[in-house]
Design an enzyme around this catalytic site. Structure first.
Site, PDB file in Angstrom:
ATOM      1  N   ALA A  51       0.840  -1.205   0.000  1.00 52.14           N
ATOM      2  CA  ALA A  51       0.000   0.000   0.000  1.00 52.14           C
ATOM      3  C   ALA A  51       0.872   1.251   0.000  1.00 52.14           C
ATOM      4  O   ALA A  51       0.604   2.216  -0.724  1.00 52.14           O
ATOM      5  CB  ALA A  51      -0.916   0.000   1.224  1.00 52.14           C
ATOM      6  N   ASP A  73       2.317   1.681  -3.441  1.00 52.74           N
ATOM      7  CA  ASP A  73       1.294   2.210  -4.350  1.00 52.74           C
ATOM      8  C   ASP A  73       1.076   3.702  -4.142  1.00 52.74           C
ATOM      9  O   ASP A  73       0.870   4.449  -5.092  1.00 52.74           O
ATOM     10  CB  ASP A  73      -0.042   1.479  -4.143  1.00 52.74           C
ATOM     11  CG  ASP A  73       0.024   0.059  -4.669  1.00 52.74           C
ATOM     12  OD1 ASP A  73       0.969  -0.243  -5.427  1.00 52.74           O
ATOM     13  OD2 ASP A  73      -0.858  -0.750  -4.310  1.00 52.74           O
ATOM     14  N   LYS A  92      18.157 -24.458 -15.982  1.00 53.93           N
ATOM     15  CA  LYS A  92      18.005 -23.920 -17.338  1.00 53.93           C
ATOM     16  C   LYS A  92      16.556 -23.483 -17.492  1.00 53.93           C
ATOM     17  O   LYS A  92      15.655 -24.308 -17.598  1.00 53.93           O
ATOM     18  CB  LYS A  92      18.375 -24.965 -18.387  1.00 53.93           C
ATOM     19  CG  LYS A  92      18.328 -24.422 -19.802  1.00 53.93           C
ATOM     20  CD  LYS A  92      18.997 -25.385 -20.765  1.00 53.93           C
ATOM     21  CE  LYS A  92      19.140 -24.807 -22.155  1.00 53.93           C
ATOM     22  NZ  LYS A  92      17.854 -24.493 -22.792  1.00 53.93           N
ATOM     23  N   ARG A 113      17.160 -12.481 -28.539  1.00 56.57           N
ATOM     24  CA  ARG A 113      18.335 -13.152 -29.079  1.00 56.57           C
ATOM     25  C   ARG A 113      18.347 -13.076 -30.600  1.00 56.57           C
ATOM     26  O   ARG A 113      19.397 -12.975 -31.217  1.00 56.57           O
ATOM     27  CB  ARG A 113      18.325 -14.613 -28.616  1.00 56.57           C
ATOM     28  CG  ARG A 113      19.468 -15.411 -29.149  1.00 56.57           C
ATOM     29  CD  ARG A 113      19.554 -16.749 -28.445  1.00 56.57           C
ATOM     30  NE  ARG A 113      20.662 -17.500 -28.958  1.00 56.57           N
ATOM     31  CZ  ARG A 113      20.613 -18.290 -30.030  1.00 56.57           C
ATOM     32  NH1 ARG A 113      19.483 -18.436 -30.663  1.00 56.57           N
ATOM     33  NH2 ARG A 113      21.675 -18.920 -30.450  1.00 56.57           N
ATOM     34  N   CYS A 129     -16.157 -41.456 -44.403  1.00 59.02           N
ATOM     35  CA  CYS A 129     -15.540 -40.234 -43.869  1.00 59.02           C
ATOM     36  C   CYS A 129     -16.468 -39.626 -42.814  1.00 59.02           C
ATOM     37  O   CYS A 129     -17.657 -39.427 -43.074  1.00 59.02           O
ATOM     38  CB  CYS A 129     -15.315 -39.237 -45.004  1.00 59.02           C
ATOM     39  SG  CYS A 129     -14.883 -37.583 -44.428  1.00 59.02           S
ATOM     40  N   CYS A 172     -18.126 -36.289 -44.363  1.00 56.00           N
ATOM     41  CA  CYS A 172     -19.038 -36.210 -45.503  1.00 56.00           C
ATOM     42  C   CYS A 172     -19.707 -37.543 -45.832  1.00 56.00           C
ATOM     43  O   CYS A 172     -20.574 -37.601 -46.700  1.00 56.00           O
ATOM     44  CB  CYS A 172     -18.312 -35.675 -46.727  1.00 56.00           C
ATOM     45  SG  CYS A 172     -17.111 -36.828 -47.392  1.00 56.00           S
TER      46      CYS A 172
HETATM   47  S1  IVH Z   1      23.933 -19.432 -20.589  1.00 51.15           S
HETATM   48  C1  IVH Z   1      27.229 -18.931 -23.391  1.00 51.15           C
HETATM   49  N1  IVH Z   1      22.349 -19.970 -18.552  1.00 51.15           N
HETATM   50  O1  IVH Z   1      19.363 -21.581 -22.894  1.00 51.15           O
HETATM   51  C2  IVH Z   1      26.075 -19.137 -22.481  1.00 51.15           C
HETATM   52  N2  IVH Z   1      21.413 -20.031 -20.733  1.00 51.15           N
HETATM   53  O2  IVH Z   1      20.905 -22.887 -25.369  1.00 51.15           O
HETATM   54  C3  IVH Z   1      24.774 -18.933 -23.109  1.00 51.15           C
HETATM   55  N3  IVH Z   1      19.027 -20.536 -20.788  1.00 51.15           N
HETATM   56  O3  IVH Z   1      19.524 -19.093 -25.304  1.00 51.15           O
HETATM   57  C4  IVH Z   1      23.607 -19.152 -22.302  1.00 51.15           C
HETATM   58  N4  IVH Z   1      18.748 -20.725 -18.615  1.00 51.15           N
HETATM   59  O4  IVH Z   1      17.923 -18.683 -23.406  1.00 51.15           O
HETATM   60  C5  IVH Z   1      22.443 -19.851 -19.888  1.00 51.15           C
HETATM   61  N5  IVH Z   1      21.075 -20.375 -16.665  1.00 51.15           N
HETATM   62  C6  IVH Z   1      21.172 -20.265 -17.993  1.00 51.15           C
HETATM   63  C7  IVH Z   1      20.053 -20.446 -18.837  1.00 51.15           C
HETATM   64  C8  IVH Z   1      20.226 -20.325 -20.218  1.00 51.15           C
HETATM   65  C9  IVH Z   1      18.157 -20.765 -19.800  1.00 51.15           C
HETATM   66  C10 IVH Z   1      18.703 -20.549 -22.245  1.00 51.15           C
HETATM   67  C11 IVH Z   1      19.099 -19.292 -22.955  1.00 51.15           C
HETATM   68  C12 IVH Z   1      19.932 -19.709 -24.130  1.00 51.15           C
HETATM   69  C13 IVH Z   1      19.734 -21.187 -24.179  1.00 51.15           C
HETATM   70  C14 IVH Z   1      21.054 -21.834 -24.538  1.00 51.15           C
END
Ligand code: IVH
Length: 687
Positions: free
Chosen positions: A37, A40, A120, A141, A413, A416
């Site tokens: 709050a 805001d 990842k 990218r 079918c 149809c």
């Molecule tokens: S490092 C040289 N770290 O995975 C290093 N990538 O195939 C380049 N991604 O296009 C990427 N989590 O979008 C890195 N912890 C992470 C990641 C990550 C997701 C994705 C990223 C990249 C693709 C690589």
């Protein structure tokens, strides 16, 4: 500035600083100091000040997160350092092989190396460019070399700092990289909303994140639940740190969200253990991950290891196996495709897998069903990998009760009622041995064909989706795809969600597209195996529809990129009298095949280019002529009204100036593509 004004300016500055600081405490550090709050209240006070005194506005104000006026198109800009991708490992042995390559590469004499292991994220990569501590540009990218400029959209993501802290020792220019993603909860809420308002659903959180970030109207992005985690850097001049984890931690302290599930500086044995832990946590995480990224932590060693063509040698993505689930098959139904092929589809008890609810899976064809012995009522194991349509990997036969029923292809079918045949259409095409509806006028085929031929890559008629195609066929308004060209307002109005206005708009849209390139015309015909690429090859080789229709099997087969199956299908298509009639009807309806789109000469009308550096393979005067032929102008100086700066080899100070003014910078390849696109039969506008 009088005393009141400067007091107001000071108040606005103070509010902005405070709001930025609380943003970091809340989003990145998870340590809020004030209530929502209170936040805001400050936000509204600032918004109010900026509205009343527009001269106080600031592009990096936290109030700008609500989005800006829509763009006509995205600009592009090259990455200072390419955004490469990662090699994959799929099991422990491959990870160990990576570790061995790393140790051999640095000649550690068998000494162990320290790694950072990061979830990842399954989202999309972005690059954030900061100048003098303020977010100046954000890029997707793209193809890794050139990205799309999505600055306004990125500004709306609350977790991304718009300015970096006053007391931080930040270089003049800094590039930060990370992943924009959508949480599972955010994704589900968004899709619920879309379902209620009748909009198409996103297939998964990654598509939803990508679709949301690539909105031309950033006000739409502002309403989407996007998040961000930092994972690396681009350019960082005079970097005085030794390791990747120090970089991440420093960025975190400046306000960039850092995934708490990253393990910093661990030995390879711990990397293996952490992978198992992450795989276990995966289903419960609030967002989707598809693996773990393992990086050599020392920057010195990273440099020594260097790069391969498209990936660094010091990092690898260890992917998780696809997520699976088990569920029951409630029924098996049949879909009729554009060429009449019947595809069996499993109707599933809805089940959660890989972050989405799945209720259908394709069974491909009868052989597949027989091979896997799939029956109605079976308990089956399904898999979802990436955004691929879920597939059935196997049947739990031990769970059978005896009430399961074998599936047989219908003799008629389902759309149809015509008979279904299983004869192969051409000798060399094994796929052709599918079940198909023999009625060329089958409404289900026609519905699919209408959607195919009006698609962007074919006739490019916007506004004919699945629902409308269904209605056009059911009401008898379209009996052949050629009828699309003669649709009238009085026929269209009164269809679902079609008032007089939208009907008129659609009729205009149709009339505007009657001039087509040969490639689009061929693709729209829906000849089996003739996709966009083959259509382009054929158009280039034959130049006219008559030449192609007159070509022999041997002539077509001899074209590089076209094999026997494709050639056979093409010849068979043009031999059929009904297809020849269709082509005649298309011309009767006013379709014209043109070499050049009508609007090409106007395409760059009023656009100003500046070229800096040398463009490969083309002289300056030639470039000037090509720009002018397309209606544009080549200027010597970069000003605010420059539309594009083309940066060739050894660019000069004009590049700096363009960057400073925020003018779109494009590489020569992009520039040539822009000019070439004017001749490909597109709509003549530069995208
Ligand atoms: S490092 C040289 N770290 O995975 C290093 N990538 O195939 C380049 N991604 O296009 C990427 N989590 O979008 C890195 N912890 C992470 C990641 C990550 C997701 C994705 C990223 C990249 C693709 C690589």
């Amino acid at each position: 500035m009088n005393a009141i004004d400067s007091a107001l300016a000071e108040r606005a500055r103070k509010l902005r600083n405070e709001l930025h600081r609380h943003n970091v405490l809340y989003h990145a550090l998870d340590r809020p100091e004030i209530s929502d709050a209170e936040y805001d209240r400050m936000f509204r006070e600032l918004l109010d000040l900026e509205m009343r005194y527009p001269e106080l506005a600031d592009p990096n104000s936290p109030t700008r997160r609500i989005g800006a006026a829509p763009l006509a198109e995205f600009g592009t800009s090259p990455h200072s350092i390419p955004m490469v991708s990662l090699d994959n490992a799929f099991d422990e042995a491959e990870l160990m092989a990576f570790d061995r390559r790393v140790r051999d590469g640095i000649g550690s004499g068998g000494e162990s190396v320290v790694y950072t292991a990061e979830p990842k994220m399954d989202g999309l990569a972005v690059e954030l460019v900061y100048r003098r501590k303020a977010l100046a540009m954000a890029l997707t990218r793209g193809d890794g070399i050139v990205g799309e400029i999505v600055t306004e959209n990125v500004r709306t993501i609350g977790e991304i700092p718009l300015v970096l802290p006053d007391d931080a020792d930040v270089p003049e220019m800094l590039e930060v990289r990370g992943e924009v993603y959508m949480s599972r909860a955010g994704f589900e809420a968004l899709n619920r909303n879309r379902q209620e308002s009748g909009q198409p659903l996103f297939a998964n959180p990654r598509n939803a994140a990508a679709g949301s970030l690539r909105q031309l109207d950033s006000r739409i992005t502002a309403g989407r639940p996007l998040s961000f985690f930092v994972y690396g850097i681009g350019v960082w001049p005079d970097l005085r740190l030794d390791s990747h984890s120090e970089i991440l931690n420093l960025l975190h302290s400046w306000g960039f969200p850092l995934n708490p599930l990253i393990r910093h500086r661990i030995a390879i044995a711990e990397v293996l253990m952490w992978y198992r832990t992450l795989a276990q946590k995966r289903p419960e995480l609030p967002y989707e991950i598809d693996g773990m990224v393992v990086k050599v932590d020392s920057l010195r060693l990273q440099e020594r290891l260097g790069m391969k063509a498209r990936s660094p040698k010091w990092a690898i993505a260890w992917k998780f196996p696809a997520e699976t689930a088990t569920t029951h098959i409630r029924n098996i139904t049949v879909q009729v495709g554009r060429t009449g092929v019947l595809t069996p589809v499993a109707d599933l008890e809805p089940v959660h897998v890989g972050g989405v609810t799945v209720s259908r899976a394709t069974l491909h064809n009868m052989e597949e069903i027989e091979r896997k012995d799939i029956r109605i009522g079976d308990l089956v194991e399904i898999e979802r990998a990436g955004d691929v349509i879920p597939k059935i990997i196997g049947v739990r036969k031990a769970a059978r009760t005896g009430s399961e029923q074998a599936f047989t292809m219908p003799a008629a079918c389902p759309a149809c009622g015509s008979s279904v045949s299983r004869s192969a259409l051409s000798s060399s095409d094994r796929e052709e041995a599918a079940f198909r509806c023999i009625n060329a006028q089958c409404p289900a085929q026609l519905k699919e064909h209408i959607q195919h031929c009006t698609a962007k890559a074919a006739w490019d008629i916007e506004g004919i989706g699945e629902k409308l195609a269904d209605q056009l066929v059911e009401r008898g308004l379209v009996r052949s795809i050629s009828d699309v060209w003669s649709l009238r307002v009085d026929q269209l109005k009164g269809l679902e969600r079609m008032g007089e206005k939208s009907a008129a708009k659609l009729v205009d849209a149709i009339a505007a597209k009657k001039r087509l390139s040969l490639k689009r015309f061929l693709y729209g015909l829906g000849i089996r195996h003739v996709g966009e690429t083959v259509a382009e090859i054929l158009a280039d080789r034959f130049g006219s529809i008559d030449a192609l229709m007159g070509a022999s099997m041997d002539e077509i087969r001899a074209i590089p990129g076209i094999g026997d199956i494709i050639a056979e299908n093409i010849v068979a298509f043009f031999q059929k009298p009904e297809n020849r009639r269709l082509i005649e009807r298309l011309f009767d309806a006013g379709v014209q095949i043109v070499a050049q789109p009508a609007a090409a000469a106007e395409a760059l009308a009023g656009k100003t280019f500046v070229i800096t550096g040398v463009l490969p393979g083309i002289s300056r005067s030639e470039a000037k002529k090509r720009i002018e032929d397309a209606g544009g102008r080549l200027s010597e100086t970069v000003t605010r009204s420059t539309d594009w700066v083309v940066a060739g080899e050894k660019p000069g100070s004009k590049l700096e100036k363009a960057r400073h003014l925020g003018i779109d910078v494009i590489r020569p390849e992009e520039f040539f593509r822009m000019l070439d696109r004017l001749n490909d039969g597109g709509d003549g506008k530069v995208k």
